[in-house]
Design a protein around this motif. Structure first.
Motif, PDB file in Angstrom:
ATOM      1  N   LEU A   8      43.885  67.964  61.536  1.00 42.76           N
ATOM      2  CA  LEU A   8      44.701  68.937  62.259  1.00 42.76           C
ATOM      3  C   LEU A   8      44.296  70.375  61.933  1.00 42.76           C
ATOM      4  CD1 LEU A   8      48.210  67.234  62.024  1.00 42.76           C
ATOM      5  CD2 LEU A   8      46.685  67.353  64.011  1.00 42.76           C
ATOM      6  N   VAL A   9      43.958  70.628  60.684  1.00 39.11           N
ATOM      7  CA  VAL A   9      43.495  71.971  60.298  1.00 39.11           C
ATOM      8  C   VAL A   9      42.173  72.285  60.988  1.00 39.11           C
ATOM      9  CG1 VAL A   9      42.605  73.333  58.360  1.00 39.11           C
ATOM     10  CG2 VAL A   9      44.753  72.092  58.119  1.00 39.11           C
ATOM     11  N   ASN A  10      41.262  71.312  61.020  1.00 39.56           N
ATOM     12  CA  ASN A  10      39.983  71.529  61.712  1.00 39.56           C
ATOM     13  C   ASN A  10      40.188  71.744  63.208  1.00 39.56           C
ATOM     14  OD1 ASN A  10      38.395  71.415  59.446  1.00 39.56           O
ATOM     15  ND2 ASN A  10      37.904  69.250  59.676  1.00 39.56           N
ATOM     16  N   ALA A  11      41.101  70.982  63.807  1.00 38.35           N
ATOM     17  CA  ALA A  11      41.376  71.141  65.233  1.00 38.35           C
ATOM     18  C   ALA A  11      41.964  72.515  65.518  1.00 38.35           C
ATOM     19  CB  ALA A  11      42.322  70.039  65.707  1.00 38.35           C
ATOM     20  N   LEU A  12      42.893  72.950  64.675  1.00 40.22           N
ATOM     21  CA  LEU A  12      43.477  74.284  64.850  1.00 40.22           C
ATOM     22  C   LEU A  12      42.421  75.368  64.662  1.00 40.22           C
ATOM     23  CD1 LEU A  12      45.940  76.067  65.330  1.00 40.22           C
ATOM     24  CD2 LEU A  12      46.435  75.910  62.874  1.00 40.22           C
TER      25      LEU A  12
END
Length: 122
Positions: A8-12
């Motif tokens: 999720l951090v990478n996607a954000l």
């Protein structure tokens, strides 16, 4: 749980990159699933291909005092764009986008760590 938070951090970070820098964007009509897939592919490429590229480029990386790592990161972003809904406007845009993505990821990692979602004690 750590894998999902990291995804999720990478996607954000990828999404924020496309908002901040015009040289990298998602294909028109890309949805949240496309962003998550791009983040997953980025994680896989970073885990499998990036170490090989860094090892192969070690002599030039030593000569440039580590600056060639920026080029390797650009290659990684360019590879991710080749197989996902991510669009990059050339190799120069990939290198600049990778640099900005690194900064965004660093800030997001610091926030996740400060909030305590990274799963580390202390």
């Amino acid at each position: 749980m750590g894998f999902i938070i990291r995804l999720l951090v990478n996607a954000l970070a990828l999404y924020l990159l496309t908002r901040v820098y015009g040289g990298v964007s998602f294909a028109p009509g890309a949805d949240v699933v496309s962003i998550l897939i791009a983040a997953l592919v980025m994680g896989i490429v970073n885990a499998l291909i990036r170490p090989v590229l860094l090892l192969l480029s070690l002599p030039i990386n030593v000569l440039t005092l580590g600056l060639f790592t920026l080029i390797v990161n650009g290659v990684v972003l360019y590879l991710v764009a080749a197989v996902t809904a991510l669009n990059v406007n050339g190799f120069g845009a990939a290198v600049i986008g990778a640099l900005i993505l690194t900064i965004i990821s660093w800030v997001l990692d610091a926030i996740v760590g400060a909030v305590g979602l990274d799963g580390r004690d202390g």
